[in-house]
Design an enzyme around this catalytic site. Structure first.
Site, PDB file in Angstrom:
ATOM      1  N   GLY A  40      66.009   7.468 -56.075  1.00 36.82           N
ATOM      2  CA  GLY A  40      65.421   7.253 -57.429  1.00 36.82           C
ATOM      3  C   GLY A  40      65.396   8.625 -58.139  1.00 36.82           C
ATOM      4  O   GLY A  40      64.982   8.670 -59.401  1.00 36.82           O
ATOM      5  N   SER A  70      67.641  10.671 -58.865  1.00 36.55           N
ATOM      6  CA  SER A  70      69.090  10.905 -59.464  1.00 36.55           C
ATOM      7  C   SER A  70      69.195  10.381 -60.776  1.00 36.55           C
ATOM      8  O   SER A  70      68.227   9.478 -61.170  1.00 36.55           O
ATOM      9  CB  SER A  70      70.123  10.371 -58.653  1.00 36.55           C
ATOM     10  N   GLY A 104      69.820   6.401 -60.293  1.00 35.15           N
ATOM     11  CA  GLY A 104      68.771   5.750 -59.604  1.00 35.15           C
ATOM     12  C   GLY A 104      67.566   5.725 -60.398  1.00 35.15           C
ATOM     13  O   GLY A 104      66.974   4.622 -60.928  1.00 35.15           O
ATOM     14  N   THR A 139      72.738   3.636 -54.600  1.00 35.26           N
ATOM     15  CA  THR A 139      73.167   4.524 -55.445  1.00 35.26           C
ATOM     16  C   THR A 139      73.722   5.848 -55.109  1.00 35.26           C
ATOM     17  O   THR A 139      74.371   6.431 -55.899  1.00 35.26           O
ATOM     18  CB  THR A 139      72.039   4.905 -56.871  1.00 35.26           C
ATOM     19  N   SER A 140      73.142   6.420 -54.065  1.00 28.71           N
ATOM     20  CA  SER A 140      73.685   7.709 -53.801  1.00 28.71           C
ATOM     21  C   SER A 140      73.067   8.307 -52.389  1.00 28.71           C
ATOM     22  O   SER A 140      72.291   7.781 -52.032  1.00 28.71           O
ATOM     23  CB  SER A 140      73.297   8.777 -54.874  1.00 28.71           C
ATOM     24  N   LYS A 171      83.923   8.950 -50.759  1.00 33.55           N
ATOM     25  CA  LYS A 171      83.699   7.535 -51.470  1.00 33.55           C
ATOM     26  C   LYS A 171      84.455   6.334 -50.748  1.00 33.55           C
ATOM     27  O   LYS A 171      84.144   5.558 -50.651  1.00 33.55           O
ATOM     28  CB  LYS A 171      83.708   7.800 -52.855  1.00 33.55           C
ATOM     29  N   PRO A 228      82.024   3.643 -60.562  1.00 27.80           N
ATOM     30  CA  PRO A 228      82.282   4.010 -61.835  1.00 27.80           C
ATOM     31  C   PRO A 228      83.104   5.304 -62.112  1.00 27.80           C
ATOM     32  O   PRO A 228      83.229   6.019 -61.207  1.00 27.80           O
ATOM     33  CB  PRO A 228      80.523   4.601 -62.061  1.00 27.80           C
TER      34      PRO A 228
END
Length: 358
Positions: free
Chosen positions: A54, A56, A59, A125-126, A206, A229
């Site tokens: 959150g 980021s 995020g 997200t990360s 990734k 993305p």
């Protein structure tokens, strides 16, 4: 209030600023099961969703979008100090609407399993947040990224999470020299050996992490979609992307020359995550490329360099070779038609045909 929870348990933070300060002094924290922030009737009618990282830019934008859609949102950060970074990105009003903020380690399966408890869906997200770009992205990060993916999907299975929306990267698809003459879409994957040989560590991380996520989601029966993305840009936060873009741009000159350098506004990427989550009920599945723009000209590349405060990083050689006034346009074979169709026809049943080839 209870004492600080054991290391294997998620550390849960109250969302009231005064209470946070007092709790930090006493080293006491309120268990999320005993502390729920009122979020309004509409939010309570929707199932609880969880957002990792959150603190980021992605995020924080994602939790904003989910709150705007009246979802009940839990946020995960990896370290207590990340709460201050998060507060720079999220307003007090938005913080107060969150169900809870939980400290849980991506490397700790038990911690994540507890953090995901009671959640219907997880937005991963990360795995790493380095807002100042100090550590970079090394070969060791590849292992950590992959293990984080293993733990996230494993924790989803353990906590009976129904859906996972997993943020990957366009880099997981573009690094394969054999595909230059074909359309590059969601059926394409980067060649891991090529990434190793060229030290493209973020692309390798990734790619490996997303492949593992797909493998484990099938084994654990977790419904998964992945968002890939381009280079994230954050226009609403000046200088936000100047250093965090460095790992993505390893090999940037080659991406530019081949028409594979794409950018995405972080706000639009966050919106896409929410659209995909809601469209999963109508059959959305598989992978989705997400980008706003492909850099195809020298002028566009210079504009990007200036935005990143890296003049000449991508174009110095090209500028030196320019002998004519015309600006050559590089053709791109990148396709994000899957996401475009989803956004234009959200109510139609969707097909996953040919979109997950491992």
């Amino acid at each position: 209030m209870e004492e600080v929870m054991a290391a294997s348990k998620p550390l849960v933070l109250t969302l009231d600023a005064a209470a946070i300060n007092e709790n930090q002094k006493k080293k006491n924290f309120i268990n999320w099961k005993d502390f729920v922030v009122g979020s309004g009737l509409r939010a309570r009618e929707k199932k609880l969703v969880c957002v990792t990282a959150g603190n980021s830019y992605l995020g924080s934008h994602l939790l904003k979008q989910l709150l705007a859609h009246s979802y009940l949102v839990r946020v995960i950060i990896q370290h207590q100090v990340n709460l201050e970074d998060m507060r720079e990105l999220v307003s007090d009003e938005e913080m107060n609407k969150l169900e809870s903020v939980v400290v849980a380690k991506m490397a700790d399966l038990d911690s994540l399993g507890d953090a995901f408890s009671g959640c219907y869906a997880v937005f991963h997200t990360s795995s790493f947040i380095d807002p100042h770009g100090v550590s970079g992205y090394s070969e060791q990060m590849v292992f950590l990224e992959t293990e984080a993916a293993r733990n996230v999907i494993g924790a989803c299975g353990r906590a009976s999470v129904k859906k996972c929306i997993f943020t990957s990267s366009l880099l997981a698809s573009i690094w394969n020299g054999n595909m230059i003459d074909r359309v590059i879409d969601e059926s394409c994957w980067s060649n891991e050996q090529f990434c190793i040989e060229n030290k493209l560590w973020l692309a390798l991380g990734k790619t490996a992490a997303e492949k593992l996520a797909w493998k484990m989601s099938k084994e654990l029966n977790v419904k998964l979609v992945t968002v890939c993305p381009g280079l994230l840009m954050a226009p609403s936060f000046p200088n936000a992307h100047t250093e965090t873009s460095f790992p993505y741009l390893k090999g940037g000159k080659a991406m530019l020359q081949q028409g594979l350098l794409a950018t995405a506004d972080v706000k639009n990427v966050a919106k896409a995550h929410v659209h995909l989550y809601e469209a999963m009920n109508s059959g959305a599945c598989g992978r989705y490329f997400c980008f706003d723009r492909v850099i195809q000209s020298l002028e566009e590349a210079i504009e990007l360099e200036n935005a990143l405060k890296r003049p000449g990083f991508l174009t110095r050689e090209r500028q030196e070779d320019v002998t004519e006034q015309t600006d050559e346009i590089v053709n791109s074979k990148l396709s994000n038609s899957r996401l475009s169709r989803l956004l234009s026809q959200p109510s139609q049943l969707l097909s996953c045909k040919h979109m997950l080839i491992l």
